[in-house]
Write a protein that holds these residues in place. Structure first.
Motif, PDB file in Angstrom:
ATOM      1  N   TYR A 151      17.275  20.063  10.789  1.00  0.00           N
ATOM      2  CA  TYR A 151      17.035  21.797  10.137  1.00  0.00           C
ATOM      3  C   TYR A 151      16.785  21.928  11.106  1.00  0.00           C
ATOM      4  O   TYR A 151      17.118  23.180  11.869  1.00  0.00           O
ATOM      5  N   VAL A 152      15.548  21.708  12.230  1.00  0.00           N
ATOM      6  CA  VAL A 152      15.898  23.082  13.668  1.00  0.00           C
ATOM      7  C   VAL A 152      16.868  22.625  14.416  1.00  0.00           C
ATOM      8  O   VAL A 152      17.475  24.144  15.282  1.00  0.00           O
ATOM      9  N   PHE A 225      11.141  29.355  23.522  1.00  0.00           N
ATOM     10  CA  PHE A 225       9.643  29.238  23.279  1.00  0.00           C
ATOM     11  C   PHE A 225       9.025  29.290  21.979  1.00  0.00           C
ATOM     12  O   PHE A 225       8.861  27.927  21.863  1.00  0.00           O
ATOM     13  N   ALA A 226       9.860  28.856  20.739  1.00  0.00           N
ATOM     14  CA  ALA A 226       9.672  28.874  19.380  1.00  0.00           C
ATOM     15  C   ALA A 226      10.319  27.299  19.273  1.00  0.00           C
ATOM     16  O   ALA A 226       9.660  26.703  18.348  1.00  0.00           O
ATOM     17  N   PHE A 227      11.629  27.229  18.799  1.00  0.00           N
ATOM     18  CA  PHE A 227      12.296  26.453  18.177  1.00  0.00           C
ATOM     19  C   PHE A 227      12.171  25.090  19.484  1.00  0.00           C
ATOM     20  O   PHE A 227      12.132  23.900  19.245  1.00  0.00           O
ATOM     21  N   LEU A 228      11.808  25.175  20.516  1.00  0.00           N
ATOM     22  CA  LEU A 228      12.079  24.136  21.249  1.00  0.00           C
ATOM     23  C   LEU A 228      10.410  23.665  21.544  1.00  0.00           C
ATOM     24  O   LEU A 228       9.975  21.924  21.661  1.00  0.00           O
ATOM     25  N   ASN A 229       9.756  24.005  21.459  1.00  0.00           N
ATOM     26  CA  ASN A 229       8.636  24.080  20.691  1.00  0.00           C
ATOM     27  C   ASN A 229       7.770  23.059  19.567  1.00  0.00           C
ATOM     28  O   ASN A 229       7.226  21.745  19.366  1.00  0.00           O
ATOM     29  N   MET A 230       8.882  23.546  18.085  1.00  0.00           N
ATOM     30  CA  MET A 230       9.217  23.327  17.531  1.00  0.00           C
ATOM     31  C   MET A 230       9.199  21.590  17.334  1.00  0.00           C
ATOM     32  O   MET A 230       8.627  20.821  16.848  1.00  0.00           O
ATOM     33  N   VAL A 235       8.274  15.801  17.341  1.00  0.00           N
ATOM     34  CA  VAL A 235       8.275  13.911  17.951  1.00  0.00           C
ATOM     35  C   VAL A 235       6.941  14.108  18.159  1.00  0.00           C
ATOM     36  O   VAL A 235       6.517  12.250  18.201  1.00  0.00           O
ATOM     37  N   VAL A 236       6.042  14.468  18.814  1.00  0.00           N
ATOM     38  CA  VAL A 236       4.568  14.530  19.103  1.00  0.00           C
ATOM     39  C   VAL A 236       4.375  13.796  17.902  1.00  0.00           C
ATOM     40  O   VAL A 236       3.305  12.687  17.633  1.00  0.00           O
ATOM     41  N   ASN A 237       4.212  14.221  17.023  1.00  0.00           N
ATOM     42  CA  ASN A 237       3.739  13.985  15.020  1.00  0.00           C
ATOM     43  C   ASN A 237       3.998  12.786  15.246  1.00  0.00           C
ATOM     44  O   ASN A 237       3.509  12.103  14.153  1.00  0.00           O
ATOM     45  N   VAL A 238       5.557  13.105  15.128  1.00  0.00           N
ATOM     46  CA  VAL A 238       6.355  11.612  14.513  1.00  0.00           C
ATOM     47  C   VAL A 238       5.586  10.398  15.357  1.00  0.00           C
ATOM     48  O   VAL A 238       5.439   9.012  15.220  1.00  0.00           O
ATOM     49  N   ILE A 239       4.897  10.504  16.487  1.00  0.00           N
ATOM     50  CA  ILE A 239       4.436   9.645  17.224  1.00  0.00           C
ATOM     51  C   ILE A 239       3.790   9.370  17.479  1.00  0.00           C
ATOM     52  O   ILE A 239       2.833   7.834  16.952  1.00  0.00           O
ATOM     53  N   GLU A 240       2.191  10.134  17.050  1.00  0.00           N
ATOM     54  CA  GLU A 240       1.162  10.016  16.562  1.00  0.00           C
ATOM     55  C   GLU A 240       1.601   9.719  15.180  1.00  0.00           C
ATOM     56  O   GLU A 240       0.126   8.471  15.239  1.00  0.00           O
TER      57      GLU A 240
END
Length: 279
Positions: A151-152, A225-230, A235-240
């Motif tokens: 979606y992103v 700045f916006a989309f790449l950080n999103m 990815v970090v949220n799923v890894i956690e």
């Protein structure tokens, strides 16, 4: 008075081949040795890209066949060591490893499909992912994050398309190479997003449109700045989440192991009591 019935178990039954191979494939030393062979395989693949003497080339060919045979033996050990053979092919990593090993056995070095053979051997380096659990967690997390990332990526494509159309309308007369059509404009915008000499592109259009810097700055804020950080945040949220689920699973296995140890201890005490009564 002697009795023909044994009172003490002198020796246990020897472990089966499946049990031996199961212990072998779970052995850390064996896993490290397999990782070493995979690294050696990567070095052999890299050596083939250089101009090397014929003798070294023959040695590399023999080393490549040794690596292939080793992987065949290793995948066989893992298959035999599986308690339930049906579960072996339920793992996507096992299917991937098996396909890589089987295709690598085809002798196509001197045929028209030599390029395919080299590509298959390059993919053997990916077996490092199937061996190391931490890498498997990263790959599985990335796969699970794909729906959200899709979606992103779709939203980013929409932004690229809008800005590409605007850039093509206004800047095609400035530089036909960079802004000739919407496809080339989107490629130029990708260059801008990655900060690859994007100021040169901006200063060129500013000579004709002084306020065109707003076009580039707003695009960079939306994408870089916006989309790449999103994307990084997803990815970090799923890894956690994957690491948390793995910790919960490991904590859940500990009580089961303790219960099994307690049952074995109770069974051992019962056997000891029976032996004492027979004496």
């Amino acid at each position: 008075m002697t009795s023909n019935q044994p009172t003490v178990v002198d020796e246990l039954d020897p472990p089966s081949l499946q049990a031996r191979f199961h212990r072998l494939r779970s052995n850390k030393a064996f896993e490290l040795f397999v990782i070493g062979i995979i690294v050696f395989s990567a070095l052999v693949i890299g050596a083939k890209t250089y101009d090397i003497p014929p003798l070294i080339s023959k040695i590399i060919v023999f080393a490549d066949w040794f690596i292939t045979l080793f992987f065949l033996v290793e995948i066989t050990i893992r298959f035999i060591g599986e308690p339930r053979k049906r579960d072996f092919f339920r793992s996507a990593w096992n299917i991937f490893d098996t396909l890589i090993v089987v295709v690598s056995l085809v002798p196509i070095e001197d045929s028209e499909m030599a390029l395919v053979g080299r590509l298959i051997r390059v993919f053997r380096v990916l077996r490092m992912v199937s061996i190391i659990p931490e890498l498997r967690v990263l790959i599985s997390s990335l796969i699970k994050a794909m729906p959200q990332l899709g979606y992103v990526a779709l939203l980013m494509f929409i932004i690229f398309y809008i800005y590409g159309a605007i850039g093509s309308f206004f800047f095609a007369s400035v530089n036909e190479v960079l802004w000739g059509d919407i496809a080339i404009s989107m490629l130029t915008l990708f260059r801008v997003m990655t900060f690859e000499d994007w100021t040169d592109v901006m200063y060129e259009t500013m000579e004709h449109y002084p306020l065109s810097w707003l076009f580039y700055v707003s695009f960079i804020f939306l994408t870089a700045f916006a989309f790449l950080n999103m994307i990084i945040g997803i990815v970090v949220n799923v890894i956690e989440s994957e690491n948390r689920a793995r910790q919960i699973e490991e904590q859940g296995e500990q009580p089961a192991r303790s219960d099994l140890e307690a049952q074995l201890k109770q069974l051992q005490e019962s056997v000891n009591q029976l032996l004492e009564r027979q004496r």
